[in-house]
Design an enzyme around this catalytic site. Structure first.
Site, short mmCIF file in Angstrom:
data_model
loop_
_atom_site.label_atom_id
_atom_site.label_comp_id
_atom_site.label_asym_id
_atom_site.label_seq_id
_atom_site.Cartn_x
_atom_site.Cartn_y
_atom_site.Cartn_z
N ASN A 115 0.86 -1.19 0.00
CA ASN A 115 0.00 0.00 0.00
C ASN A 115 0.90 1.24 0.00
O ASN A 115 1.48 1.58 1.02
CB ASN A 115 -0.91 -0.01 1.24
CG ASN A 115 -1.74 1.26 1.34
OD1 ASN A 115 -1.86 2.01 0.38
ND2 ASN A 115 -2.32 1.49 2.51
N LYS A 130 0.00 4.23 -0.27
CA LYS A 130 -0.68 5.42 0.28
C LYS A 130 -0.47 6.60 -0.70
O LYS A 130 -0.45 6.40 -1.90
CB LYS A 130 -0.18 5.74 1.68
CG LYS A 130 -0.23 4.52 2.60
CD LYS A 130 -0.03 4.87 4.04
CE LYS A 130 0.03 3.60 4.85
NZ LYS A 130 0.00 3.82 6.29
N HIS A 142 -9.55 1.18 5.19
CA HIS A 142 -8.25 1.43 5.84
C HIS A 142 -8.48 2.44 6.97
O HIS A 142 -9.28 3.36 6.84
CB HIS A 142 -7.26 1.98 4.82
CG HIS A 142 -5.85 2.01 5.34
ND1 HIS A 142 -5.42 2.95 6.23
CD2 HIS A 142 -4.79 1.19 5.12
CE1 HIS A 142 -4.15 2.72 6.53
NE2 HIS A 142 -3.75 1.65 5.86
N GLU A 170 -6.89 4.88 7.92
CA GLU A 170 -6.67 6.29 7.56
C GLU A 170 -7.89 6.87 6.86
O GLU A 170 -8.22 8.04 7.02
CB GLU A 170 -5.39 6.41 6.69
CG GLU A 170 -4.14 6.19 7.53
CD GLU A 170 -2.95 5.67 6.76
OE1 GLU A 170 -2.95 5.69 5.53
OE2 GLU A 170 -1.98 5.23 7.43
N GLU A 199 -5.38 -4.78 10.98
CA GLU A 199 -4.39 -3.71 11.11
C GLU A 199 -4.65 -2.94 12.40
O GLU A 199 -5.46 -1.98 12.40
CB GLU A 199 -4.50 -2.75 9.92
CG GLU A 199 -4.19 -3.41 8.59
CD GLU A 199 -3.60 -2.41 7.62
OE1 GLU A 199 -2.49 -2.66 7.16
OE2 GLU A 199 -4.23 -1.38 7.36
N GLY A 226 2.30 2.49 10.65
CA GLY A 226 3.20 3.62 10.44
C GLY A 226 3.98 4.03 11.67
O GLY A 226 4.65 5.07 11.66
N SER A 240 3.40 -1.93 10.37
CA SER A 240 4.86 -1.90 10.52
C SER A 240 5.53 -3.22 10.16
O SER A 240 6.51 -3.63 10.79
CB SER A 240 5.24 -1.46 11.94
OG SER A 240 4.77 -0.14 12.19
N GLY A 258 2.78 -1.02 4.34
CA GLY A 258 2.77 0.39 3.97
C GLY A 258 4.18 0.88 3.70
O GLY A 258 4.75 0.67 2.62
N GLY A 259 4.78 1.50 4.69
CA GLY A 259 6.08 2.17 4.53
C GLY A 259 7.14 1.31 3.87
O GLY A 259 7.85 1.77 2.96
C1 PEP Z 1 -0.78 0.26 5.96
O1 PEP Z 1 -0.61 1.15 5.16
O2 PEP Z 1 -1.84 -0.36 5.93
C2 PEP Z 1 0.28 -0.06 6.90
C3 PEP Z 1 0.18 -1.15 7.60
O3 PEP Z 1 1.35 0.81 6.96
P1 PEP Z 1 2.77 0.50 7.65
O4 PEP Z 1 3.25 -0.82 7.10
O5 PEP Z 1 3.61 1.65 7.25
O6 PEP Z 1 2.55 0.40 9.13
#
Ligand code: PEP
Length: 247
Positions: free
Chosen positions: A9, A11, A90, A92, A160, A166, A205, A226-227
């Site tokens: 993802n 983002k 999600h 966010e 999640e 994040g 994460s 994500g990251g």
């Molecule tokens: C996400 O974007 O759903 C996510 C889990 O981000 P990250 O891996 O950065 O925590």
């Protein structure tokens, strides 16, 4: 054994240069399913670059089938382009756009009717976890999707925990496994005929260091990243960890 699903993802990150870099770096995987989810504007470019080595998804979808809804995207449009999956709910989007379970259910429904796989995100806040309400919260979020779970079409649930997204503070494998078991139990009650086909992913994460430890558990049927998915080496390493666990 369930084929593991690894989702990137991006983002609101990425550009054409990242698409090129990622397209070169992603290993072809016959053992696990890989879906890369860029900002919507980049979907066509990523589809062209993917050359069927991985699938492409959307980060969100409109609630409507089409019409006078400026700025929205219809699931049918995504399907026409070759998009395979849509992330819905999600955290966010739930917080930034006040999307509640009912809105998420409509979006998941739109994805399903267009032939896309909804990746339905659920997860508790740190306050809910500290109050001992994490399982009840997540179970309620899963139950709110019941109509989307009983049809036997491809659906994934992404657990999640909001406090792990994040932050660099991943849930421990034990915490993730416990919640995945609770979600599996809920799915078996909601959709006894189809629960087996619904993959439960962990997100929060995930990185190249902790992926193998998560995949060591059969309950972790995939990850939403994500990251770390913005780093070509890390994301390739996460795919390799999924493949190694696949056997
Ligand atoms: C996400 O974007 O759903 C996510 C889990 O981000 P990250 O891996 O950065 O925590």
């Amino acid at each position: 054994m369930t084929t593991r699903l690894v989702i990137a993802n991006w983002k609101m990150n990425g550009d054409l240069a990242l698409i090129d870099a990622m397209a070169q770096a992603y290993p072809q995987s016959s053992k696990v399913d890989v879906v890369v989810v860029p900002p919507s504007l980049y979907v066509a470019a990523l589809l062209a670059a993917a050359k069927n080595r991985f699938q492409v998804g959307l980060q969100d979808i409109g609630q409507h089938q089409g019409g006078a809804h400026t700025g929205e995207l219809a699931a049918t449009m995504a399907a026409e382009l070759g998009v395979a999956a849509v992330i819905v709910g999600h955290s966010e989007r739930r917080s930034d756009n006040a999307e509640d379970d009912a809105v998420v259910a409509v979006k998941a429904h739109r994805a399903l009717e267009a032939g896309l796989m909804p990746v339905i995100c659920v997860g508790e806040s740190i306050e809910e976890r500290q109050a001992g309400q994490a399982e009840a919260r997540v179970r309620a979020q899963v139950e709110a999707q019941a109509e989307n779970l009983v049809g036997g079409r491809a659906v994934a649930i992404a657990y999640e925990p909001i406090w792990a997204i994040g932050t660099g503070a991943s849930a421990s494998a034990e915490e993730a496994v416990a919640m995945h078991r609770a979600i599996r139990h809920a799915l078996e009650q909601i959709a006894p005929d189809h629960a087996d086909g619904i993959r439960i992913l962990y997100g929060g994460s995930v990185n190249a260091e902790n992926a193998a430890g998560l995949f060591a558990h059969v309950e972790i049927e995939g990850v939403l990243v994500g990251g770390a998915s913005l780093d070509t080496d890390q994301f390739a390493a996460i795919i390799r960890a999924a493949e190694a666990a696949q056997g």
